[in-house]
Design a protein around this motif. Structure first.
Motif, PDB file in Angstrom:
ATOM      1  N   SER B  98       0.840  -1.204   0.000  1.00  0.00           N
ATOM      2  CA  SER B  98       0.000   0.000   0.000  1.00  0.00           C
ATOM      3  C   SER B  98       0.872   1.250   0.000  1.00  0.00           C
ATOM      4  O   SER B  98       0.632   2.191  -0.767  1.00  0.00           O
ATOM      5  N   ILE B 181      -7.666   0.896  -0.033  1.00  0.00           N
ATOM      6  CA  ILE B 181      -8.477   0.851   1.195  1.00  0.00           C
ATOM      7  C   ILE B 181      -8.686  -0.603   1.634  1.00  0.00           C
ATOM      8  O   ILE B 181      -8.552  -0.939   2.811  1.00  0.00           O
ATOM      9  N   THR B 182      -8.988  -1.477   0.654  1.00  0.00           N
ATOM     10  CA  THR B 182      -9.237  -2.886   0.997  1.00  0.00           C
ATOM     11  C   THR B 182      -8.009  -3.486   1.677  1.00  0.00           C
ATOM     12  O   THR B 182      -8.111  -4.104   2.743  1.00  0.00           O
ATOM     13  N   SER B 185      -7.398  -2.008   5.145  1.00  0.00           N
ATOM     14  CA  SER B 185      -8.402  -2.363   6.152  1.00  0.00           C
ATOM     15  C   SER B 185      -8.285  -3.833   6.543  1.00  0.00           C
ATOM     16  O   SER B 185      -8.531  -4.191   7.694  1.00  0.00           O
ATOM     17  N   LEU B 188      -5.706  -3.878   9.023  1.00  0.00           N
ATOM     18  CA  LEU B 188      -6.246  -3.374  10.291  1.00  0.00           C
ATOM     19  C   LEU B 188      -6.996  -4.484  11.032  1.00  0.00           C
ATOM     20  O   LEU B 188      -6.822  -4.667  12.246  1.00  0.00           O
ATOM     21  N   VAL B 189      -7.825  -5.231  10.298  1.00  0.00           N
ATOM     22  CA  VAL B 189      -8.582  -6.320  10.921  1.00  0.00           C
ATOM     23  C   VAL B 189      -7.621  -7.362  11.491  1.00  0.00           C
ATOM     24  O   VAL B 189      -7.791  -7.841  12.624  1.00  0.00           O
ATOM     25  N   ALA B 450     -14.458  -1.366  12.562  1.00  0.00           N
ATOM     26  CA  ALA B 450     -14.036  -0.296  11.650  1.00  0.00           C
ATOM     27  C   ALA B 450     -13.329  -0.904  10.446  1.00  0.00           C
ATOM     28  O   ALA B 450     -13.541  -0.491   9.298  1.00  0.00           O
ATOM     29  N   GLY B 451     -12.487  -1.920  10.718  1.00  0.00           N
ATOM     30  CA  GLY B 451     -11.773  -2.593   9.624  1.00  0.00           C
ATOM     31  C   GLY B 451     -12.756  -3.242   8.661  1.00  0.00           C
ATOM     32  O   GLY B 451     -12.593  -3.139   7.432  1.00  0.00           O
ATOM     33  N   ALA B 454     -14.457  -0.545   6.560  1.00  0.00           N
ATOM     34  CA  ALA B 454     -13.552  -0.026   5.535  1.00  0.00           C
ATOM     35  C   ALA B 454     -13.351  -1.067   4.433  1.00  0.00           C
ATOM     36  O   ALA B 454     -13.241  -0.720   3.250  1.00  0.00           O
ATOM     37  N   THR B 455     -13.300  -2.362   4.820  1.00  0.00           N
ATOM     38  CA  THR B 455     -13.141  -3.408   3.804  1.00  0.00           C
ATOM     39  C   THR B 455     -14.313  -3.377   2.826  1.00  0.00           C
ATOM     40  O   THR B 455     -14.126  -3.480   1.609  1.00  0.00           O
ATOM     41  N   GLY B 458     -13.915  -0.441   0.576  1.00  0.00           N
ATOM     42  CA  GLY B 458     -12.833  -0.686  -0.379  1.00  0.00           C
ATOM     43  C   GLY B 458     -13.243  -1.658  -1.471  1.00  0.00           C
ATOM     44  O   GLY B 458     -12.979  -1.441  -2.657  1.00  0.00           O
TER      45      GLY B 458
END
Lengths: 414, 513
Positions: B98, B181-182, B185, B188-189, B450-451, B454-455, B458
Motif C-alpha cells: 500500500s 483501502i481494501t 483495512s 487493520l482487521v 471499523a476494519g 472499511a473493507t 474498499g
C-alpha cells in the motif's frame, strides 16, 4: 401439488436440460467457428433452455411454498440450503444465457445445478418447526443468504474455468507419448498413494468389520492426501514435452469435474445402499470410493470435452464471464460469509472468530479467490492458472459447505 | 501505461539478485506464493482435528505422521507461533504494498494528465479523430456538453500546446482507491484480531436465580504474558474452559478472588422456554446490573447478550443443582391405599401440613445420584447428574419428629409409622436450575468493526466503480473547421466500454448535422 412435487419436477427438468445441453454441445457436424456472442439457438439448445426454465419455475414454486410455510427463507437445513443454491446457480445460468446467448455454458452449469440439487435431495426434506435458540436471529438470513449468493456466482466461475481449460487445450500439438505418460503418472500416483496411505496411516483408518476390498478403498482414500499432491507436482514434470499444449490444466479440469461427479455418485450409493461403513475410516472409504468412481467418469468426460472444444467461445469472453462471476461472488462472500458471520458470532457466541472448521474453510475459499484476483492482475487472463484457481475455489466452497457433516464444530447444525 | 506500478518495475528488474525484505514483500509473485501457502496450511488445520491429546494423533495417524503433527504444532495450528507469524508477514506485505503504491495511486486518483499532441492519442487502444465544420472552441464546448451529460467531470487546460486545445473527461477515479483501502483495512482487521487475542479475556460464571456475583476482574487474563504463554506454550482453549468450569461445586459458585470490581450482577430468573411439543424455544436469564450509579434489568438470550461498561454477558449454558430442589410432588396414601389430600407440593426445606391428617412433612435434603454407604451409614452422591435422585423427608406429628427417611424417585415409598400406615411417594420434583453466563471483554472490537466497514467500502470501490477517462484534443483546421481527437480508457468492462465509446463517436458526428 405440494412443494416436494415441484422439487422433483425441477430435479428431473434439470436432468433433462443437462442431457440436452450436453447433446447440443457435443453434437458433431455444425461445429464451425461460430462466434458465441451471437450464437443462434438451435432446436436442441432451445429445448435444453426450455427444460431449465421449466425446472427453474417449478423450483421457484417449491421454494415459495416452503418459504411461506416456514415464514422465513428456507435455508436453515442442508436440504434447504442446497436447494436454494441450485436454484441460484440456474438463475445465474439464465442471466448469462440472456445476456450472452451462449448455450454451451449450459453444458457446464446445468450439471453443477443438477449435482447440487441431487445432493440436496439426499438430505431429509423435513422442515423444522422450531429453530434452536442459537439460530434465532435475523443475522441467520443475512449471513446465510448473502454467502449463498456468492457461492452461486462461484459456480458459474467454476464452469467457465473448466471451459477455459478445455478451450486452452490443443490436442493436435500434444507430442506422441505424452498422453500415455500422463495416464501412467495419474495411475502411478494413485497406486503409490494407496501404498503409502496404507503404510503411513495404517490400520487405525480401517473399521473392524472391513473386508479386503473395503480396506483397499480406505487405503486409497487415505493415500489421496499423498496421491493428489504427488500427481499435481509430478504431472507437469512428466509431460513436460507437452508444455504449452494445455494438457496439464486440461487433465486437472477433467479430474476435478470427475471427482465432483464421483463424490455425488458415492453420496447417492451411500444413502441408497449404505455403501460407506460408519465409524472408523468412513472418511477415507468415502474419498477412496470417490476416486475409484472418478476414473471411468474421467475417461468419459475427456471424450465429451474433446468433442466440445470447437464450440467454446473465444478466451476473451470466457475471461470476462469468469472474472465477472468472481467480481460478483467474492464481495458477496466476503460480506456474507466472513463479515456478517463474524458479527453474528460475536453476538451469539461472544467471539467473532473461533477457528471453527467452517470458518477456516470459508477463509480458505476467500484466500483461493484472492489468489485468483492477484494472479489475474499479475499475469492477465491468459494464464490457465487463473482458471485453475477459479475451479479450486468452488471445490473448496463445496467441501466447506458439507465439511462439518464429517468434521463437526460450532457450525454443525445439520 | 497505468499498469506500470512501482512494484511491477521492481519485479521486472529482477529482485532475485537483491531480495531485500521490502522488495520481497512488495512483489506480487511473493504475495501469491504467501497466499497459496496460507491456503495449504489452513486447509491442513481443518483436516487435522485440533486440540486433541497427544496420544490421539499417534493413534490416528500412526507414529511417523503423528509425531510430525506434534512437532509442527499442527494439533493447535491456529495458535502455533509460525502460523501467527505467517499472518504477520501478510500484514507486513499489505502495508508495504500500500505504501509503495501510494504516490502512484494519488497520481491516478487526483492527477489530471493531459495529452500533448495528436500522436499521443494514437497510443490508446480506443482512439478516433473527427472533422467538424465549426471553430475549435465551439467543437470543444460541444464535446464538453456531451460528456458532461454523461456525468463525466471536465478538466481543461488554459492555452494550447502544439496548437492543440486539450481536455480530460473522467469519472469513477475513486476506483483506484479501492484496492488501497481494501488492503489496509484487511491489515487493520488482522492486527486488531492479533492484539485482541493478546488482550481479550473470558470467564464462565454460573449463578442461581436470586444470587448475585461481583463481575470478575479479568485483568490477569488480559496481560500479554498470559496469552503469549498460550501461543508459545501448549495450553489449548479447551483446557482453559475446562479449568474455568471445573471449580463449580454443588452450589455452583466458584470462589471469586477478592479484587477491585466496578459492579455486580444479580441473576433474577432463569427459564427454558419450550414449544407446545416440548422443543426448546429459548434460554432466558433475567439479570440486574447492580452499580452504585444505576440499576438496569435485562433479559439475556442466546442471541442477545447484555452489554454494560465494556463487559458482555452471554447466555452460555445451564445446569441443575445437585444438592437442592425447588419443590417435590408428594403422593400420600393411607393404609387402604386411598390418596390423602391429593398431590402435595412441598417446597424444599419448608414444613407443609398433610391435609386430613395431623402430620407435617419437610423435604430437608436432596441427592442427585444417590448412593448409601452401609458401613459409614452416610448418603452421598456419585455424580452431579440427576441419575438416581433422592430426597430426605422428615415427618412430624404435632411438632414431634416421627421419622426421617431417604425416598428415591425410582425406589419404594416409605411408611410413616406402623399403626397409621401412611405411605409417601415422590410423584415428581422441580429442580433448581442455574444459568451459566459467559463474561467477556472485547478490547479491540471497535477496531475490527471499523476494519470490516472499511473493507466493505474498499471492495465496493474496487469492484463496482470503474475509472473511465476520455481525453479530448481540438486542432483548428480552418476558419470554420476543426479536428477533434479522442482517446479513451477504462479499467474494467472493456468490451462494454468499447460500445460506449462508439456511441459517443456517433453522437459527436451527429453534432455536425
Amino acid at each position: 401439488m405440494t412443494g416436494a412435487t415441484f422439487f422433483w419436477i425441477a430435479l428431473f427438468a434439470y436432468l433433462l436440460g443437462m442431457v440436452l445441453h450436453v447433446f447440443e454441445a457435443t453434437r458433431r457436424g455444425r461445429s464451425g467457428r461460430r462466434t458465441a456472442a451471437k450464437e443462434a439457438f438451435g432446436p436442441l439448445g432451445k429445448a435444453a433452455a426450455a427444460a431449465m426454465v421449466v425446472g427453474f419455475m417449478s423450483q421457484t414454486a417449491a421454494l415459495l411454498v416452503r418459504g411461506i410455510y416456514a415464514g422465513r427463507i428456507p435455508i436453515t437445513t442442508f436440504f434447504g440450503y442446497l436447494s436454494v443454491l441450485s436454484w441460484l446457480v440456474v438463475l445465474a445460468y439464465l442471466i448469462v444465457l440472456y445476456k450472452y446467448r451462449w448455450t454451451t455454458l449450459g453444458a457446464f452449469v446445468a450439471p453443477v445445478a443438477f449435482v447440487v440439487i441431487v445432493i440436496a435431495s439426499l438430505f431429509p426434506m423435513r422442515l423444522e418447526e422450531q429453530l434452536i435458540p442459537a439460530l434465532q436471529s435475523y443475522w441467520l438470513q443475512i449471513h446465510v443468504s448473502v454467502a449463498l449468493l456468492g457461492e452461486a456466482a462461484f459456480a458459474v466461475g467454476f464452469a467457465v474455468g473448466v471451459l477455459y481449460l478445455v478451450k486452452d487445450f490443443k490436442p493436435e500439438s500434444v507430442p506422441q507419448g505424452a498422453w500415455a505418460r500422463s495416464a501412467v503418472c495419474l495411475l502411478g500416483s494413485l497406486i503409490l498413494g494407496a501404498l503409502l496411505g496404507r503404510l503411513l496411516f495404517g490400520a487405525p483408518l480401517e473399521g473392524p468389520e472391513m473386508g479386503a476390498g473395503m480396506r483397499f478403498i480406505s487405503a486409497l482414500g487415505a493415500g489421496a492426501v499423498i496421491a493428489l499432491p504427488l500427481a499435481a507436482v509430478s504431472h507437469p514434470w512428466i509431460v513436460k514435452r507437452a508444455k504449452g499444449t494445455g494438457l496439464g490444466p486440461f487433465v486437472f479440469g477433467v479430474a476435478v469435474s470427475a471427482m465432483l461427479v464421483g463424490g455425488v455418485a458415492i453420496g447417492i450409493m451411500n444413502t441408497q445402499m449404505g455403501f460407506v461403513p460408519s465409524g472408523d475410516g468412513k472418511v477415507s472409504v468415502f474419498v477412496g470410493a470417490m476416486m475409484l468412481v472418478s476414473v471411468p467418469v474421467f475417461l468419459l468426460l475427456t471424450k465429451a470435452f474433446l468433442l466440445l472444444r470447437d464450440k467454446i467461445p473465444r478466451a476473451e469472453l470466457l475471461d470476462e464471464v469468469g472474472y465477472k462471476s468472481v467480481a460478483v461472488g467474492w464481495p458477496l462472500f466476503t460480506v456474507g460469509a466472513l463479515i456478517a458471520g463474524a458479527i453474528w458470532a460475536h453476538q451469539a457466541w461472544g467471539v467473532y472468530w473461533s477457528w471453527d472448521p467452517k470458518e477456516v474453510g470459508s477463509l480458505v475459499v476467500w484466500l483461493v479467490y484472492a489468489v485468483y484476483l492477484h494472479s489475474r492482475a499479475k499475469w492477465g487472463m491468459k494464464a490457465s492458472w487463473c482458471a485453475i484457481t477459479a475451479v479450486l475455489g468452488f471445490c473448496a466452497a463445496m467441501l466447506t459447505l458439507v465439511g462439518n457433516l464429517v468434521l463437526g464444530g460450532l457450525h454443525a447444525y445439520g | 501505461m497505468e499498469r506500470a506500478g512501482k512494484g511491477n518495475r521492481v519485479a521486472a528488474q529482477g529482485y532475485w539478485k537483491v531480495p531485500t525484505p521490502w522488495r520481497l514483500l512488495n512483489s506480487m509473485s511473493f504475495v501469491i506464493g504467501l497466499l497459496v501457502a496460507l491456503v495449504i496450511v489452513s486447509a491442513a488445520g481443518v483436516i487435522v482435528p485440533q486440540g486433541a491429546p497427544d496420544a490421539a494423533y499417534l493413534q490416528k495417524y500412526g507414529d511417523v505422521v503423528g509425531r510430525l503433527i506434534l512437532l509442527f504444532g499442527a494439533d493447535h495450528l491456529f495458535r502455533v507461533w509460525w502460523y501467527v507469524a505467517l499472518w504477520g508477514v501478510v500484514v507486513a506485505s499489505l502495508v508495504v504494498c500500500s505504501l509503495n503504491r501510494l504516490p502512484f495511486i494519488s497520481r491516478t486518483v487526483f492527477g489530471r494528465p493531459l495529452l500533448a499532441g495528436p500522436a499521443d492519442f494514437k497510443t490508446y487502444e480506443l482512439n478516433a479523430s473527427i472533422r467538424l465544420p465549426m471553430p475549435g472552441p465551439e467543437a470543444m464546448s460541444q464535446a464538453k456538453r456531451l460528456l458532461k451529460r454523461r456525468r463525466f467531470k471536465w478538466f481543461q487546460r488554459d492555452g494550447r500546446s502544439e496548437g492543440l486545445e486539450a481536455a480530460l473527461a473522467h469519472k469513477g477515479s475513486l476506483e483506484r482507491l479501492g484496492p488501497f483501502i481494501t488492503h489496509l483495512s484487511i491489515a487493520l482487521v488482522l492486527v486488531g484480531g492479533m492484539l485482541a487475542s493478546l488482550a481479550g479475556s473470558r470467564h464462565h460464571q454460573p449463578a442461581y436465580p436470586g444470587q448475585s456475583f461481583e463481575v470478575p476482574d479479568l485483568s490477569y487474563k488480559e496481560s500479554a504474558g498470559f496469552h503469549l504463554g498460550r501461543i508459545l506454550g501448549r495450553t489449548s482453549e479447551r483446557e482453559l474452559i475446562h479449568e474455568e468450569m471445573s471449580f463449580m461445586d454443588w452450589r455452583g459458585l466458584p470462589d471469586i478472588p477478592e479484587k477491585e470490581v466496578s459492579f455486580s450482577l444479580r441473576v433474577d430468573d432463569f427459564e427454558i422456554e419450550r414449544t407446545a411439543d416440548g422443543m426448546i424455544a429459548d434460554y432466558k436469564t433475567t439479570a440486574t446490573v447492580l452499580d452504585p450509579d444505576s440499576v438496569l434489568t435485562r433479559v439475556i438470550e442466546v442471541n442477545e447478550p447484555l452489554v454494560y461498561e465494556g463487559y458482555h454477558f452471554y447466555q452460555s449454558s445451564y445446569g441443575y443443582a445437585s444438592r437442592a430442589l425447588d419443590s417435590v410432588h408428594l403422593l400420600v396414601t393411607d393404609k387402604e391405599g386411598q390418596p390423602v389430600g391429593g398431590h402435595l407440593n412441598v417446597p424444599f426445606d419448608t414444613p407443609v401440613p398433610v391435609p386430613e391428617t395431623q402430620l407435617t412433612v419437610v423435604v430437608s435434603d436432596f441427592i442427585a445420584d444417590f448412593v448409601y454407604d452401609i458401613e459409614t451409614r452416610t448418603a452421598t452422591s456419585r455424580s452431579d447428574e440427576h441419575r438416581n435422585p433422592a430426597v430426605l423427608i422428615e415427618v412430624y406429628r404435632r411438632g414431634e419428629k416421627q421419622f426421617e427417611q431417604w425416598l428415591m424417585m425410582r425406589g419404594m415409598g416409605a411408611h410413616s409409622s406402623k399403626d397409621e400406615g401412611y405411605d409417601f411417594r415422590i410423584a415428581g420434583y422441580e429442580p433448581v436450575m442455574y444459568t451459566v453466563l459467559e463474561v467477556r471483554k472485547h478490547p479491540m472490537i471497535n477496531v475490527i468493526w471499523a476494519g470490516f466497514a472499511a473493507t466493505v467500502v474498499g471492495i465496493c470501490l474496487s469492484f463496482y466503480v470503474t475509472q473511465r477517462r476520455i481525453w479530448v484534443g481540438v486542432l483548428e483546421r480552418g476558419p470554420r473547421e476543426s479536428e477533434v481527437f479522442l482517446a479513451a480508457s477504462s479499467r474494467k468492462d472493456k468490451e462494454t466500454f468499447r460500445r460506449y465509446f462508439e456511441n459517443l463517436l456517433r453522437e459527436m458526428k451527429g453534432v455536425a448535422k
